[in-house]
Design a protein around this motif. Structure first.
Motif, mmCIF file in Angstrom:
data_model
loop_
_atom_site.group_PDB
_atom_site.id
_atom_site.type_symbol
_atom_site.label_atom_id
_atom_site.label_comp_id
_atom_site.label_asym_id
_atom_site.label_seq_id
_atom_site.Cartn_x
_atom_site.Cartn_y
_atom_site.Cartn_z
ATOM 1 N N TYR A 177 5.240 27.573 47.733
ATOM 2 C CA TYR A 177 5.591 28.987 47.912
ATOM 3 C C TYR A 177 4.402 29.758 48.481
ATOM 4 O O TYR A 177 4.563 30.612 49.367
ATOM 5 C CB TYR A 177 6.022 29.579 46.575
ATOM 6 N N GLY A 178 3.198 29.462 47.998
ATOM 7 C CA GLY A 178 2.019 30.143 48.502
ATOM 8 C C GLY A 178 1.722 29.821 49.951
ATOM 9 O O GLY A 178 1.220 30.663 50.700
ATOM 10 N N GLU A 180 4.110 28.646 52.261
ATOM 11 C CA GLU A 180 5.214 28.925 53.180
ATOM 12 C C GLU A 180 5.940 30.230 52.902
ATOM 13 O O GLU A 180 6.670 30.730 53.755
ATOM 14 C CB GLU A 180 6.231 27.776 53.110
ATOM 15 N N LYS A 181 5.751 30.758 51.668
ATOM 16 C CA LYS A 181 6.542 31.888 51.182
ATOM 17 C C LYS A 181 8.022 31.485 51.186
ATOM 18 O O LYS A 181 8.418 30.445 51.679
ATOM 19 C CB LYS A 181 6.303 33.149 52.002
ATOM 20 N N SER A 183 11.520 33.805 51.620
ATOM 21 C CA SER A 183 12.158 35.108 51.700
ATOM 22 C C SER A 183 13.258 35.225 50.658
ATOM 23 O O SER A 183 14.111 34.349 50.531
ATOM 24 C CB SER A 183 12.740 35.304 53.105
ATOM 25 N N ASN A 186 10.293 36.910 44.643
ATOM 26 C CA ASN A 186 8.886 37.167 44.366
ATOM 27 C C ASN A 186 8.482 36.302 43.189
ATOM 28 O O ASN A 186 9.016 36.442 42.089
ATOM 29 C CB ASN A 186 8.644 38.641 44.026
ATOM 30 N N GLY A 247 0.791 30.350 44.832
ATOM 31 C CA GLY A 247 1.596 31.503 45.225
ATOM 32 C C GLY A 247 2.077 32.410 44.121
ATOM 33 O O GLY A 247 3.219 32.891 44.171
#
Length: 320
Positions: A177-178, A180-181, A183, A186, A247
Motif C-alpha cells: 500500500y505504501g 503503490e497506494k 485508491s 486510507n 503505508g
C-alpha cells in the motif's frame, strides 16, 4: 534414526509441528469449521462472501449490532495465521476471535481466506490478500458488491491485522500500500500479533537455539521454494530498503514471552524506528505466554487485555 524422526523440534499447538528430521506436520485435522451466524453472546453477525471469481477467493465478514445506521464504522482486514499452510477464517478459533474483537471495538472485519501451501506456494498468499484488499477498496463510492461495506464501512479508517504468518501478510500489505497506494481506502494502522519474521543471522535468544533455527529456516523454504532465503525482505523486513515507506502512520505489535518469534517482534519495532518511517509504533509483551495463546485460551486475562488494546488502538484518533 527412528527416535530422531519422531522427536519434535517445534510444537505450535493446534497449528503445526516441526520434527528434528525436517518433517513438517500441519495439524489440519483438528480444526473445527463453523458456519457464519448471529452470535448470541456478542450480537455480532457474520456471513461469507465471494471477493473474486478468478482466482476464487472468499472472506468471512463480521458486523456488530448496528445502533446508529448512519454511523460509519472502522474496517479491519484480518489475515489468519497457520504458517502459510493451514487454518482459515472459518475455523472456530478465528471465528470466535473475530466475534469478540468486533464487539469490543465496534468495527467491521473482513477475514481473508487466502490460498495456502503446499498446494499454492508463496507468493500466492500475498497476491490473494492484495486482491481482497482491492475488493474492499471497490466499495469507496457505496456501490460495491457487498451491502455491509457499502452501508456501514468507513474506508477512511481501514486497519490491517494478523497473527503469526497473518502478521507477516499484514505487514506486506502495508508495504505494498505504501509503495503503490490504493485508491478508495486510507490505511490508518496495522496490528501484528506474534508476527512471523525471521533472518539468516540469529538475534536475542535465537543464538542458543541453532537446531530450532534450522527447522524454521526449512519451514520458510517449504512455503516459498523460490525465495532468496531467510533474508528475503518478505521474511526479514530489516533487509528491505523500502521499509521506511510502510503505508500507515501507526503500528501495534504483540509479542509473547515464551514465543520463539518474540525477539523478531521487538526487532521489527527497533528497525522501523530507524527506517525514516516517522510514525508511531508500540510493542505489548504478554508474560508467561506462548505463540498465539489468545486463540486457544480466549478467557485468559492476557487475551482479554489484548482485545482491549486492539480496540483502543483502532478507535483512538490519529494525530500524526
Amino acid at each position: 534414526m527412528e527416535s530422531t524422526r519422531s522427536e519434535v523440534a517445534i510444537d505450535c499447538p493446534h497449528l503445526f509441528r516441526i520434527y528434528k528430521d525436517g518433517r513438517i506436520e500441519g495439524l489440519k485435522g483438528i480444526h473445527v469449521v463453523v458456519p457464519p451466524s448471529l452470535d448470541p453472546k456478542t450480537n455480532v453477525q457474520s456471513k461469507d462472501v465471494v471477493c473474486s471469481q478468478e482466482p476464487n477467493l472468499s472472506s468471512r465478514l463480521f458486523l456488530p449490532k448496528i445502533i446508529n445506521p448512519n454511523q460509519k464504522l472502522p474496517l479491519l482486514v484480518y489475515y489468519h495465521g497457520g504458517g502459510f499452510r493451514t487454518e482459515s477464517p472459518f475455523s472456530a478459533q478465528y471465528h470466535n476471535f473475530c466475534n469478540k474483537l468486533v464487539a469490543a471495538a465496534n468495527i467491521i472485519i473482513v477475514s481473508v481466506d487466502y490460498r495456502k501451501a503446499p498446494a499454492h506456494h508463496l507468493p500466492v498468499a500475498y497476491d490473494d490478500s492484495w486482491t481482497v484488499l482491492k475488493w474492499v477498496a471497490s466499495h469507496v463510492d457505496g456501490d460495491g458488491s457487498e451491502e455491509w461495506l457499502n452501508c456501514y464501512a468507513d474506508l477512511k479508517s481501514v486497519f490491517l491485522a494478523g497473527d503469526s504468518a497473518g502478521g507477516n501478510i499484514a505487514h506486506r500489505m502495508a508495504m505494498k500500500y505504501g509503495e503503490e497506494k490504493l485508491s478508495g481506502i486510507n490505511l490508518a494502522g496495522i496490528v501484528l500479533i506474534h508476527p512471523y519474521f525471521w533472518g539468516r543471522e540469529p538475534i536475542g535468544n535465537e543464538v542458543r537455539e541453532s537446531k530450532v533455527r534450522l527447522m524454521i529456516d526449512g519451514f520458510w523454504h517449504s512455503a516459498y521454494p523460490a525465495t532468496s532465503g531467510c533474508d528475503d525482505p518478505l521474511l526479514n523486513p530489516a533487509t528491505d530498503p523500502k521499509f521506511g515507506s510502510l503505508g500507515c502512520s501507526r503500528v501495534l505489535i504483540f509479542v509473547a514471552e515464551k514465543d520463539f518469534l518474540r525477539d523478531r517482534g521487538w526487532y521489527y519495532s527497533e528497525i522501523l524506528k530507524k527506517s525514516g518511517w516517522g510514525g508511531s509504533v508500540e510493542v505489548v509483551e504478554a508474560k508467561e505466554e506462548n505463540h498465539v495463546f489468545h486463540l486457544f485460551n480466549p478467557e485468559n486475562e492476557n487475551a482479554k487485555a489484548m482485545l482491549k488494546s486492539v480496540a483502543s488502538f483502532i478507535n483512538q484518533e490519529d494525530h500524526s
